[in-house]
Enzyme design. Sequence first.
Site, PDB file in Angstrom:
ATOM      1  N   TYR A  49     -19.344  12.986  35.002  1.00 49.39           N
ATOM      2  CA  TYR A  49     -17.961  12.503  35.086  1.00 49.39           C
ATOM      3  C   TYR A  49     -17.772  11.206  34.301  1.00 49.39           C
ATOM      4  O   TYR A  49     -17.007  10.330  34.711  1.00 49.39           O
ATOM      5  CB  TYR A  49     -17.567  12.296  36.553  1.00 49.39           C
ATOM      6  N   ARG A  74      -9.087  28.395  44.695  1.00 55.55           N
ATOM      7  CA  ARG A  74      -8.601  27.210  45.408  1.00 55.55           C
ATOM      8  C   ARG A  74      -7.392  27.545  46.278  1.00 55.55           C
ATOM      9  O   ARG A  74      -7.239  26.997  47.366  1.00 55.55           O
ATOM     10  CB  ARG A  74      -8.276  26.101  44.416  1.00 55.55           C
ATOM     11  N   ASN A 117     -12.174  20.645  46.384  1.00 56.13           N
ATOM     12  CA  ASN A 117     -11.530  21.848  45.879  1.00 56.13           C
ATOM     13  C   ASN A 117     -12.531  22.926  45.461  1.00 56.13           C
ATOM     14  O   ASN A 117     -12.253  23.741  44.594  1.00 56.13           O
ATOM     15  CB  ASN A 117     -10.566  21.501  44.743  1.00 56.13           C
ATOM     16  N   GLU A 133     -21.964  19.869  29.505  1.00 54.13           N
ATOM     17  CA  GLU A 133     -22.281  20.026  30.922  1.00 54.13           C
ATOM     18  C   GLU A 133     -23.441  20.997  31.138  1.00 54.13           C
ATOM     19  O   GLU A 133     -24.299  20.756  31.993  1.00 54.13           O
ATOM     20  CB  GLU A 133     -21.033  20.476  31.678  1.00 54.13           C
TER      21      GLU A 133
END
Length: 152
Positions: free
Chosen positions: A49, A102, A112, A126
């Site tokens: 992040y 979700r 979520n 990632e």
Amino acid sequence: MQRTLVLLKPDCVQRRLIGDVLSRFEAKGLHIVAMKLLQVTPELSKQHYAEHVEKPFYPSLEEFITSAPVVAIALEGLEVIRVVRDMLGATNGLQAAPGTLRGDYSSSRQMNLVHASDSEESAQRELDLYFNADEFCDYSLVLTPFMRADDE
């Protein structure tokens, strides 16, 4: 074929929804090429992040993502990045449409259930954070001819 990273977040793991979520991806015809259960460290959270580290909400995000194990999954398929994000629905579970993951299972913005890469660039970055090259399995599914036409 395109690949993407999907993280089943701590709330998904703790609520025992792993199988339900995986079933939805598999039913859509997406191909699991790598998967592992792991504990996200504060260091990994900061790498993952990185664009949010200086934002006011980051401390609670890090606290949440490091609070329990996650399941990291590499999915492969045609337009898999878009397909997975469509399957997830809006980030805020309260605003996500019924029928999305979700929308069906979440009522929170942060808790979520699932993270998914939002572009080819972020998917590659990632995937490299969570998997080594030798952890990917390239194999053919016998059902592939029944999932889509050869020219798709």
